[in-house]
Design an enzyme around this catalytic site. Sequence first.
Site: not given
Ligand code: IVH
Length: 673
Positions: A226, A293, A116, A118, A114, A435, A414, A411, A317, A83, A37-38, A429, A35
């Site tokens: 990341y 990494k 991944k 989604d 780390e 119904c 009904c 349906c 994965k 990627s 904050f708002d 329906c 509150y």
């Molecule tokens: S590093 C140069 N770290 O996975 C590489 N990617 O195909 C930079 N992703 O499009 C990516 N979590 O969006 C990295 N901890 C993470 C990640 C991550 C999700 C996604 C990223 C990328 C895809 C890789």
Amino acid sequence: MNTESAQAQILALRKELEHHNHQYYILDAPEISDYDFDQKLEELQKLEKEYPQFNDPNSPTKRVGGDITKDFPTKQHKYPMLSLSNTYSREELEEYIERIQKLIPEEEIDFVCELKYDGAAISIRYENGELVQALTRGDGSKGDEITNNIKTIATIPLRLRGSNFPAEFEIRGEVFMPLAGFAALNQSRIEEGLEAFANPRNSASGSLKMQDSKLVAERPLDCFLYYVMLEQRLFSNHYDAVIATADWGFKIPSPAKRYIEKAKDAEGIFNFINYWDKERHNLPFEIDGIVIKVNDYRLQDRLGFTAKSPRWAIAYKFKAEQQETILESITYQVGRTGAITPVANLQAVSLAGTTVKRASLHNADQIAKLDLRIGDSVYVEKGGEIIPKVVGVNFEKRSPHVSVFHYTETCPECDTPLRREEGEALHYCPNELGCPPQISGRIQHFISRKAMDIEGMGGETVEQFVQAGLIKDAADLYLLKKEDLLPLDRMAERSAQNIIDGIAASSAIPFERVLFSLGIRYVGETVAKKLARHFETIEKLQAASLEELLNVNEIGERIAQSLLSYFKDERHLDILKRLQAVPLQFAIEKQEGASAKLEGKIIVISGTFERYSRNEIKALIELHGGKNTGSVSAKTSLIIAGEGMGPSKRKKAEDLGISLIDENEFHDLISAE
Ligand code: IVH
């Protein structure tokens, strides 16, 4: 206030709000109530409006959105967004580790593991500590500029903290939608007759591409960063860089929760993988694997890149959690709009820690596409959804005698022949008035919290009233008398009075919510708000042509056609006429005494009062633009506390730092000039 002191005040408020944003969203340690904050945010908004010369594209007021982007401009990435190469087995991962070790045999390689995430990848550019641009991944070399939308995500800093950051840099990360927010969003989409998002990833990337950033601000998006692209390397390794960005104000994966972890060798990496293979189902967001990494930048440089991905990183994965079980039957559910959704009833099977007996089947096409037959052995999977889905059939186990599945033509409730409009995925329906689940479904929608919010009534009471023949549509509610209710089962004098009062109090609900309550197909909360603000009265909305409807921002063909056909139907016009006679609010014209003093405030009423009844307080909250809810949560802005407020509620309020006021203070609050 003179210009100079206004400027000082604006700057001070921005600083203060940035601090509280960081405390709340990044550190999870709020120091003031929502509150308060708002209130500060509102004050800043007011000052910025009055003194536009002090506009700042990264002011905390930009978080609420408002900018519209018709077409997102495509921009070149300064560094391509690559990627990762994927592996699906431990053997492949071991081979990868051996391979890179052979490339640099004399070096000892340390790794960082780390999650991944989604979601959707983004790259954000900061110059002199200010967020200046955000791009989607696009094709890797060019992406769409979605800066205004990214600014609405609370965990992304608009202005960096401290001064230890480079003058210019890019930072990359993943925007995602946490599971709880995803479930709530889909729930309300289904209630609005909209198609649900297939998974949190789609809803995150879809949200980032919405034209109206105000709508993006309402989507529960979050982001983990990341990867920092540094021209001059301030750090010698990736881990230190990520951890340092926390000091600049970024939300980083938590080492304490093992979202990020250093590993010396394959053993360390597999330890991390094993942990998350089990624990990933308890995360509040979806991950689809682990990213490994090479930590040291010097070694990263030595390993370099292939055409598509860095050699210094790899994704492991997870296989989607899957089970095989028997499809025992397919039944159907009928929604308030008459939409039919098929449900798979399965032999109970344990999947990702829960027992699964039912799975969603979307529509007839999906059943045909999977070629499902009763008795089949089917694969079920748990994605982001709470409800699992059927993804395929084990044809080897199919008995030669099973017959092709025929989708129902009538349906299930009904018996009326179903209809399917061209281009629509669902069967409907058409027996709107006869119904049973449609009749009570519509009334349940009408009384629900986000709609007319009628206290004392719930799904069961609606069923009971419909079955007793007391009501057949929402307008009938307003003719009910206490005496009509008393003969019903489990209906005490007090609850009957409560319901009658609740119905009466709903006449103060503003037009936009009345419009939402009508349950017009595709007219959800947000669309109703837009329409109400644009047309201002039901008469003008009713008279609008297709073209006029399409002129309203974000209103497309589907919604426009649905409105036109709603207002063409005599039966709807009859209900409208009776609701107008109540009268409910069918115009945004200000009601006597109305104000926006409580705009955006979520207020809980607790205990009993002398000056007002609870329903009067509720009506006053609505009249001044606030919203009344039942239970105290972190979202609560304010509690109006009366006699006999429970100690546990009081403690919760204190813990959350929510202000309590009594009825007299409430009176002062809404009467103040
Ligand atoms: S590093 C140069 N770290 O996975 C590489 N990617 O195909 C930079 N992703 O499009 C990516 N979590 O969006 C990295 N901890 C993470 C990640 C991550 C999700 C996604 C990223 C990328 C895809 C890789």
